[in-house]
Scaffold this active site. Sequence first.
Site, PDB file in Angstrom:
ATOM      1  N   GLY A  18      -7.927  -8.930   1.734  1.00 37.16           N
ATOM      2  CA  GLY A  18      -7.218  -7.457   1.719  1.00 37.16           C
ATOM      3  C   GLY A  18      -8.288  -6.621   1.380  1.00 37.16           C
ATOM      4  O   GLY A  18      -9.579  -6.627   1.513  1.00 37.16           O
ATOM      5  N   TYR A 154       7.692  -0.960  -8.847  1.00 37.30           N
ATOM      6  CA  TYR A 154       6.375  -1.026  -8.346  1.00 37.30           C
ATOM      7  C   TYR A 154       5.770   0.528  -8.676  1.00 37.30           C
ATOM      8  O   TYR A 154       4.743   0.642  -9.068  1.00 37.30           O
ATOM      9  CB  TYR A 154       6.038  -1.578  -6.966  1.00 37.30           C
ATOM     10  CG  TYR A 154       4.842  -1.172  -6.285  1.00 37.30           C
ATOM     11  CD1 TYR A 154       4.010  -1.885  -6.415  1.00 37.30           C
ATOM     12  CD2 TYR A 154       4.733  -0.214  -5.230  1.00 37.30           C
ATOM     13  CE1 TYR A 154       2.625  -1.691  -5.851  1.00 37.30           C
ATOM     14  CE2 TYR A 154       3.435   0.134  -4.744  1.00 37.30           C
ATOM     15  CZ  TYR A 154       2.581  -0.741  -4.885  1.00 37.30           C
ATOM     16  OH  TYR A 154       1.425  -0.618  -4.314  1.00 37.30           O
TER      17      TYR A 154
END
Length: 264
Positions: A18, A154
């Site tokens: 990624g 998050y």
Amino acid sequence: MKIDLSAKTALVTASTAGIGLAIARGLAECGAEVIINGRSQASVNRAIQQLQQSLPGVTLRAAIADLSSPDGVETLLNSAPQVDILVNNAGIYGPRGFYDTDDATWDHYWQTNVMSGVRLSRALLPTMVQNGWGRVVFISSESACNIPADMIHYGVTKTAQLSLARGLAKFVAGSGVTVNSVLPGPTLSAGFTAMLEEEVAHRGKSLEEAARDFVMTHRPSSVIQRPATVEEVANMVVYVCSTQASATSGAALRVDGGVVDDII
């Protein structure tokens, strides 16, 4: 602009895939020795092999460690006790309702997304300051500003990274060391692609169409109206790590495609 990072050593956490892998590739292309970090020997070996095949002659090192605990960070520091560039990319994410997010989940996110960067910065900044040059980058998220209701745990950690980076930039002010945050938005990483696989398979859309539809449905304020590529995010990070970016410190630099509706 030619960015030359030869004679510099860079540690990119969570760099086996990624955005992290794209950042590692970008720094290696500019001549830096790059330390590849992941949680397993197999994933690190795979990433190193991939980079060596596409960039013959690059200098890479392995550092296997899970950064969700103090012991894991200590393991990493034993492999990389001194670096010139630290990219705090390690992080986890996932939707969960606020009422269902227990203390253990909050702590796991906090330890991984925030404390890993705290611990690594605390250990590696002193030598950078002593040498009069260094770069620390926190990979935050547009979710730091645009807190998602389904991932509050998050979003809070991503906002904390902005505060941490800004505070550290002031802490090392005038030393020749810069500390910045980079805030990606929706990005066409492996995880994002996997999330769209069902829509691609069952609705006859291409990946590009599905990704664009996702952005326009869930992030309609996007100016580019598509997800970024991992390379586009990495380009910003590589620049921030360069000597040319010496006047940029304490900044929160968005690569979110304009998702955050703010002119600052």
